[in-house]
Each structure stands twice: as structure tokens, then as C-alpha cells.
Design a protein around this motif. Structure first.
Motif, PDB file in Angstrom:
ATOM      1  N   ILE A  39       1.095  -1.242   0.204  1.00 26.69           N
ATOM      2  CA  ILE A  39      -0.073  -0.018   0.121  1.00 26.69           C
ATOM      3  C   ILE A  39       0.317   1.011  -0.198  1.00 26.69           C
ATOM      4  CG2 ILE A  39      -1.311   0.940   1.439  1.00 26.69           C
ATOM      5  CD1 ILE A  39      -3.017  -1.624   2.540  1.00 26.69           C
ATOM      6  N   PRO A  43      -0.537   3.199  -3.102  1.00 23.78           N
ATOM      7  CA  PRO A  43      -1.793   3.529  -2.231  1.00 23.78           C
ATOM      8  C   PRO A  43      -3.014   3.529  -3.370  1.00 23.78           C
ATOM      9  CG  PRO A  43      -0.521   5.479  -2.297  1.00 23.78           C
ATOM     10  CD  PRO A  43      -0.195   4.097  -3.375  1.00 23.78           C
ATOM     11  N   TYR A  49      -5.308  -3.745   0.080  1.00 19.92           N
ATOM     12  CA  TYR A  49      -5.914  -3.075   1.017  1.00 19.92           C
ATOM     13  C   TYR A  49      -7.477  -4.382   1.459  1.00 19.92           C
ATOM     14  CZ  TYR A  49      -5.461   2.046   1.108  1.00 19.92           C
ATOM     15  OH  TYR A  49      -4.256   3.284   1.075  1.00 19.92           O
ATOM     16  N   ASP A  69      -9.760  -0.651   6.049  1.00 25.42           N
ATOM     17  CA  ASP A  69      -8.893  -1.087   4.880  1.00 25.42           C
ATOM     18  C   ASP A  69     -10.544  -1.775   4.232  1.00 25.42           C
ATOM     19  OD1 ASP A  69      -6.928  -0.360   5.981  1.00 25.42           O
ATOM     20  OD2 ASP A  69      -6.034  -2.315   6.449  1.00 25.42           O
TER      21      ASP A  69
END
Length: 158
Positions: A39, A43, A49, A69
Motif C-alpha cells: 500500500i 496507495p 487493502y 481497510d
């Protein structure tokens, strides 16, 4: 036999794959570390996630982070019925049955043939003391092949 893994210059996919490997080995803490690194590198990796949330879900005790998440995963991939269902499980565990029901319904909207989510929706309605809707969803779950709901139907709906 000793095995050492030295990682130089990993990209996000490398960290993600290491996380998957650790998760499959049952080492959820290490998996979380690798998903976190994935991540940091990327991102916008919805799968990282999701899998970090799932690893936290399995460990338990970090419900707010797990919700966060799953929510980030869904922000990046809103049509992930599994993420909706799993976030619903955490909401239900936290006693927020309204949000659980909302997530279960969204999971069903995305995949109307997913038997397990109907069972979970029935459980959430039962917790709200709405036996009629609980039975309706358990019966739909059974109709779609989830035999695990049969005892609930027998005890609550017949």
C-alpha cells in the motif's frame, strides 16, 4: 534447513505477493506487514487493502482498522461483493446491525446468487429480532445451496 529471503527494491506487486504467501502460510501478522508495504508503494491497490483487512479480520481485535481497510478497498473497487460482505461481518460483530444489513444488501445487489451473504443477512435480522426477514433470507440462502442455515431455519422458522 534455514531459509532466508532477502528482498531488494521490491515493487508493490512483490510486496503484495509476499503478503499473499504469508497469509496462505497462516502468518497473518507478517502478511499485514507486506500488504502495508504494498500500500505504501501503491496507495491505489484495492486488493492490498482488502487482503490486509482480511488478515486483520482473521486475527480479530482491530475492528476499526479492518473496517477502514475494507472501506478503502471498496472506495477503489466498489463492486467487490466479498469486501461488502466481510465489512458487514465486522459491523455485525461490533453491534452495528444496520450497517451490516446495508453491506449485505449491497453484496447481494452485486452478486444475487451468493448463498452465504443471505445467511449472514438472516443472522443480522435475527439480531434485530426481525424473525420474518431472518427466515426469508435463511431460506433464500438454503435455496442457493448453503446447508449451514438449515438448523437456523428448523429452530426459528418452522
Amino acid at each position: 534447513m534455514t531459509f532466508a529471503l532477502v528482498v531488494f527494491g521490491c515493487n508493490g506487486a512483490d510486496y503484495y505477493n509476499l503478503g499473499i504467501y504469508q497469509a496462505r502460510q497462516g502468518n497473518q501478522e507478517k502478511a499485514i506487514e507486506y500488504f502495508t508495504k504494498a500500500i505504501e508503494v501503491n496507495p491505489k491497490d484495492a486488493d492490498a487493502y482488502y487482503n490486509r483487512a482480511y488478515a486483520q479480520h482473521l486475527l480479530g481485535g482491530k475492528e476499526k482498522q479492518t473496517i477502514s481497510d475494507y472501506s478503502k478497498s471498496l472506495e477503489l473497487n466498489p463492486n467487490d461483493n466479498e469486501a461488502h460482505m466481510n465489512r458487514g461481518l465486522i459491523y455485525m460483530k461490533m453491534g452495528n446491525n444496520e450497517k451490516a444489513i446495508s453491506d449485505y444488501k449491497e453484496s447481494i445487489r452485486i452478486n444475487p446468487n451468493y448463498s452465504i451473504v443471505y445467511g449472514n443477512l438472516g443472522n443480522a435480522y435475527k439480531l434485530k429480532l426481525d424473525n420474518e426477514k431472518a427466515c426469508e433470507n435463511w431460506k433464500k440462502s438454503l435455496e442457493l445451496g448453503n446447508e449451514n442455515v438449515r438448523p437456523r431455519i428448523k429452530m426459528n422458522c418452522e
